[in-house]
Design a protein around this motif. Sequence first.
Motif, short mmCIF file in Angstrom:
data_model
loop_
_atom_site.label_atom_id
_atom_site.label_comp_id
_atom_site.label_asym_id
_atom_site.label_seq_id
_atom_site.Cartn_x
_atom_site.Cartn_y
_atom_site.Cartn_z
N GLU A 29 0.81 -1.07 -0.10
CA GLU A 29 -0.05 0.07 -0.06
C GLU A 29 0.74 1.20 -0.08
O GLU A 29 0.30 2.15 -0.70
CB GLU A 29 -0.84 -0.05 1.11
N LYS B 225 1.14 3.96 -3.30
CA LYS B 225 0.30 5.36 -3.38
C LYS B 225 1.08 6.38 -3.95
O LYS B 225 2.42 6.44 -3.81
CB LYS B 225 0.31 5.71 -1.76
N LYS C 41 0.99 10.27 -6.06
CA LYS C 41 0.28 11.65 -6.11
C LYS C 41 0.86 12.51 -7.34
O LYS C 41 2.06 12.64 -7.66
CB LYS C 41 0.67 12.42 -4.59
#
Length: 91
Positions: free
Chosen positions: A40, A44, A46
């Motif tokens: 996880e 992730k 952005k």
Amino acid sequence: MQTKLTQEEEQIVDYIENGNAKSIENVKEEITRFTQMAKEQTSKKKAISIRLSESDLYLLKKKALAAGISYQNIIQSLIHQYTHDKIKASL
């Protein structure tokens, strides 16, 4: 060839070899839990916006094409290496 360990790695090896490390009852569940946490964390991402000079972007894309990878991956790798103190920037 002998692998050079960091001080922290040497402390971990000493801790284990001296019999201080103890196994926990639910090892398989903990391995699964920590594996999932790691997945996880690394997945992730952005999205950001950045302005680059056209000439820098052109040269970056040219190098990426020659290396067979995307220019975004090069930028991502450079940022990762910089933030983890693997490379230094001369500003």
